[in-house]
Write an enzyme that holds these catalytic residues in place. Structure first.
Site, PDB file in Angstrom:
ATOM      1  N   TYR A   1       0.821  -1.219   0.000  1.00 31.10           N
ATOM      2  CA  TYR A   1       0.000   0.000   0.000  1.00 31.10           C
ATOM      3  C   TYR A   1       0.854   1.268   0.000  1.00 31.10           C
ATOM      4  O   TYR A   1       0.531   2.231   0.693  1.00 31.10           O
ATOM      5  CB  TYR A   1      -0.929   0.018   1.239  1.00 31.10           C
ATOM      6  CG  TYR A   1      -1.795  -1.210   1.402  1.00 31.10           C
ATOM      7  CD1 TYR A   1      -2.705  -1.571   0.417  1.00 31.10           C
ATOM      8  CD2 TYR A   1      -1.709  -1.997   2.544  1.00 31.10           C
ATOM      9  CE1 TYR A   1      -3.515  -2.694   0.569  1.00 31.10           C
ATOM     10  CE2 TYR A   1      -2.509  -3.116   2.699  1.00 31.10           C
ATOM     11  CZ  TYR A   1      -3.407  -3.459   1.714  1.00 31.10           C
ATOM     12  OH  TYR A   1      -4.195  -4.565   1.861  1.00 31.10           O
TER      13      TYR A   1
ATOM     14  N   TYR B   1     -14.446  -4.474   3.056  1.00 34.18           N
ATOM     15  CA  TYR B   1     -13.117  -4.948   2.642  1.00 34.18           C
ATOM     16  C   TYR B   1     -13.063  -6.441   2.899  1.00 34.18           C
ATOM     17  O   TYR B   1     -13.371  -6.907   3.999  1.00 34.18           O
ATOM     18  CB  TYR B   1     -12.015  -4.250   3.453  1.00 34.18           C
ATOM     19  CG  TYR B   1     -10.639  -4.817   3.128  1.00 34.18           C
ATOM     20  CD1 TYR B   1      -9.920  -4.341   2.025  1.00 34.18           C
ATOM     21  CD2 TYR B   1     -10.092  -5.845   3.886  1.00 34.18           C
ATOM     22  CE1 TYR B   1      -8.685  -4.880   1.705  1.00 34.18           C
ATOM     23  CE2 TYR B   1      -8.856  -6.387   3.562  1.00 34.18           C
ATOM     24  CZ  TYR B   1      -8.158  -5.903   2.475  1.00 34.18           C
ATOM     25  OH  TYR B   1      -6.931  -6.443   2.155  1.00 34.18           O
TER      26      TYR B   1
ATOM     27  N   ASP C   1     -17.488 -12.704   7.072  1.00 36.20           N
ATOM     28  CA  ASP C   1     -16.030 -12.569   7.006  1.00 36.20           C
ATOM     29  C   ASP C   1     -15.591 -12.025   8.360  1.00 36.20           C
ATOM     30  O   ASP C   1     -15.609 -10.813   8.590  1.00 36.20           O
ATOM     31  CB  ASP C   1     -15.658 -11.628   5.858  1.00 36.20           C
ATOM     32  CG  ASP C   1     -14.155 -11.351   5.793  1.00 36.20           C
ATOM     33  OD1 ASP C   1     -13.428 -11.812   6.695  1.00 36.20           O
ATOM     34  OD2 ASP C   1     -13.728 -10.669   4.852  1.00 36.20           O
TER      35      ASP C   1
ATOM     36  N   LYS D   1      -6.380 -13.728  10.374  1.00 39.10           N
ATOM     37  CA  LYS D   1      -5.657 -12.814  11.278  1.00 39.10           C
ATOM     38  C   LYS D   1      -5.316 -13.429  12.646  1.00 39.10           C
ATOM     39  O   LYS D   1      -4.281 -14.055  12.785  1.00 39.10           O
ATOM     40  CB  LYS D   1      -6.414 -11.495  11.393  1.00 39.10           C
ATOM     41  CG  LYS D   1      -6.357 -10.708  10.077  1.00 39.10           C
ATOM     42  CD  LYS D   1      -6.728  -9.246  10.234  1.00 39.10           C
ATOM     43  CE  LYS D   1      -6.295  -8.453   9.025  1.00 39.10           C
ATOM     44  NZ  LYS D   1      -7.336  -8.242   8.022  1.00 39.10           N
TER      45      LYS D   1
HETATM   46  C1  LIG Z   1      -7.380  -8.573   6.527  1.00 44.16           C
HETATM   47  C2  LIG Z   1      -8.700  -8.985   6.031  1.00 44.16           C
HETATM   48  C3  LIG Z   1      -8.837  -9.899   4.972  1.00 44.16           C
HETATM   49  C4  LIG Z   1      -7.648 -10.413   4.197  1.00 44.16           C
HETATM   50  O1  LIG Z   1      -6.805 -11.215   4.960  1.00 44.16           O
HETATM   51  P1  LIG Z   1      -5.306 -11.459   4.442  1.00 44.16           P
HETATM   52  O2  LIG Z   1      -4.771 -12.474   5.413  1.00 44.16           O
HETATM   53  O3  LIG Z   1      -4.609 -10.140   4.522  1.00 44.16           O
HETATM   54  O4  LIG Z   1      -5.380 -11.974   3.061  1.00 44.16           O
HETATM   55  C5  LIG Z   1     -10.106 -10.294   4.593  1.00 44.16           C
HETATM   56  N1  LIG Z   1     -11.182  -9.834   5.226  1.00 44.16           N
HETATM   57  C6  LIG Z   1     -11.107  -8.951   6.255  1.00 44.16           C
HETATM   58  C7  LIG Z   1     -12.360  -8.505   6.935  1.00 44.16           C
HETATM   59  C8  LIG Z   1      -9.856  -8.490   6.682  1.00 44.16           C
HETATM   60  O5  LIG Z   1      -9.786  -7.595   7.667  1.00 44.16           O
END
Ligand SMILES: *Cc1c(COP(=O)(O)O)cnc(C)c1O
Length: 394
Positions: A6, A132, A219, A246
């Site tokens: 980024y 996102y 998600d 994460k």
């Molecule tokens: C960080 C994130 C992702 C992507 O995860 P990566 O391990 O960076 O590929 C997907 N969805 C959400 C809500 C996120 O915060």
């Protein structure tokens, strides 16, 4: 030479070089910093946690990795059993991958193929404005980020709606015949600027998904493992597919999981090989990642992290109560997340270095100055993070 994320490489200021990390602290050659970002929200137990480190070391002495194609092993079996028992409802079927973005791709692929397997053509995905879901292509497409607009013309297969019930009802009315899923970051939209919304929206979404036979995907890559104050938002409203990443491994190793419920799993189950899910990341179910993830969950339970997080919320509310400045548009707090939204992004220029000099690592973006601290932070350390944020406006 490293190409950093980024960043416009030409104008980027040099990153701080970390030489050691322990507890909530990052150490550079000349500074000791509280990591108020938890390394992109993942390091919930702090750095160099003795039990997590030991879990990896002892597994590395056995083996670090074997593929899941034709092979299996105890760490992946134990983690899957644990998730099955720990996650709500019948979210029992764990598909692993190496990052959150890929786990989102898997969820979206599942939702599409679930429908083709039952001979339905449903090409559209419903998602939220300001969402996102990762940086891979389909994840970018379902996300709503201006930075990705170069990649798409008109998005013909994605419909974005705000987190408002009338817009939700309208979208289902118009598109239900052609929707395979509704994907959301539940309650807290992270990278879209720490946007927070009410659970009633998700309750209504669950009803509409049931009524129109559309899969609901949460998600929880960012929100999972307590960030909203709830263990998972899925504990309040149960989705059909849950994506975790994460904090899954306590931030030790990149790994993620797409967890399907019984209905979704059954949609792929049968004698016909063509019904199978055709996906298989090389490092899925990595043994080091699974060992440390299991230990991370054990710590989360044993040390009652939910009460640690509610302590963080209470302290944050106490410290931010009534704080205002003409440059601040809004202060939002939920669980282990606090965000100061400013009216003009220029207001935050220079804040990272200001915080660095005061012993806090921060990474504001756009109009958002925020903290998502490791849950093991002490009251004194948390107050220091919040005081540093407030000091910027003095
Ligand atoms: C960080 C994130 C992702 C992507 O995860 P990566 O391990 O960076 O590929 C997907 N969805 C959400 C809500 C996120 O915060």
């Amino acid at each position: 030479m490293i190409w950093y994320p980024y960043q416009q490489m030409k104008t980027m200021k040099p990153p701080y070089k970390v030489v050691n990390a322990e507890g909530v602290y990052l150490y550079t050659e000349d500074q000791k910093l509280i990591d108020s970002v938890s390394s992109w929200w993942s390091v919930i137990h702090g750095y160099k946690h003795p039990e997590l480190t030991e879990a990896i070391k002892s597994q590395a002495d056995r083996f670090a990795h074997v593929m899941l194609g034709g092979l299996t092993h105890e760490p992946v079996e134990k983690l899957s059993e644990k998730l099955k028992e720990w996650l709500p409802g019948d979210l029992d079927y764990c598909f692993y991958s190496d990052s959150g973005s890929v786990a989102v791709e898997v969820a979206l692929k599942m939702a599409l193929q679930f429908n083709t397997n039952r001979k339905k053509t449903r090409s559209k995905v419903l998602s939220l404005t300001r969402s996102y879901h990762g940086d891979t292509f389909k994840a970018m497409e379902v996300g709503d980020d201006e930075d990705y607009h170069f990649a798409f013309g008109e998005k013909k297969d994605v419909i974005h709606i705000p987190t408002e019930i009338p817009a939700l009802e309208e979208a289902f009315k118009l598109y239900h015949d052609n929707l395979n899923c509704f994907i959301v970051e539940p309650l807290l939209q992270g990278a879209g600027g720490m946007q927070m919304y009410d659970i009633s929206f998700l309750e209504r979404a669950r009803e509409l998904c049931d009524e129109y036979d559309v899969l609901l995907i949460f998600d929880e890559v960012a929100t999972g493992f307590g960030r909203t104050g709830f263990r998972f938002v899925a504990d309040l409203v149960c989705p059909d597919i849950l994506v975790l990443g994460k904090a899954l491994t306590g931030g030790y190793i990149g790994h993620a999981v797409t967890v399907a419920n019984h209905k979704v799993y059954q949609g792929f189950y049968g004698d016909d090989p063509a019904l199978a899910l055709m996906h298989g990341p090389t490092f899925m179910g990595n043994a080091l990642a699974c060992s440390v993830a299991l230990k991370s969950i054990e710590l989360f339970e044993k040390e009652d992290y939910i009460s640690k997080i509610s302590r963080i919320t209470d302290i944050t509310r106490r410290e931010m109560e009534g704080y205002t400045d003409s440059r601040i548009k809004e202060i939002r707090i939920m669980g282990g997340c606090v965000c100061i939204e400013v009216r003009d992004p220029a207001v935050l220029e220079g804040y990272q270095q200001f915080a660095y000099e005061r012993g806090v690592f921060s990474r504001p973006f756009l109009n958002y100055m925020y903290a998502m601290v490791p849950y093991v932070i002490t009251e004194q350390e948390l107050v220091k993070v919040l005081d540093t944020m407030k000091a910027w406006f003095q």
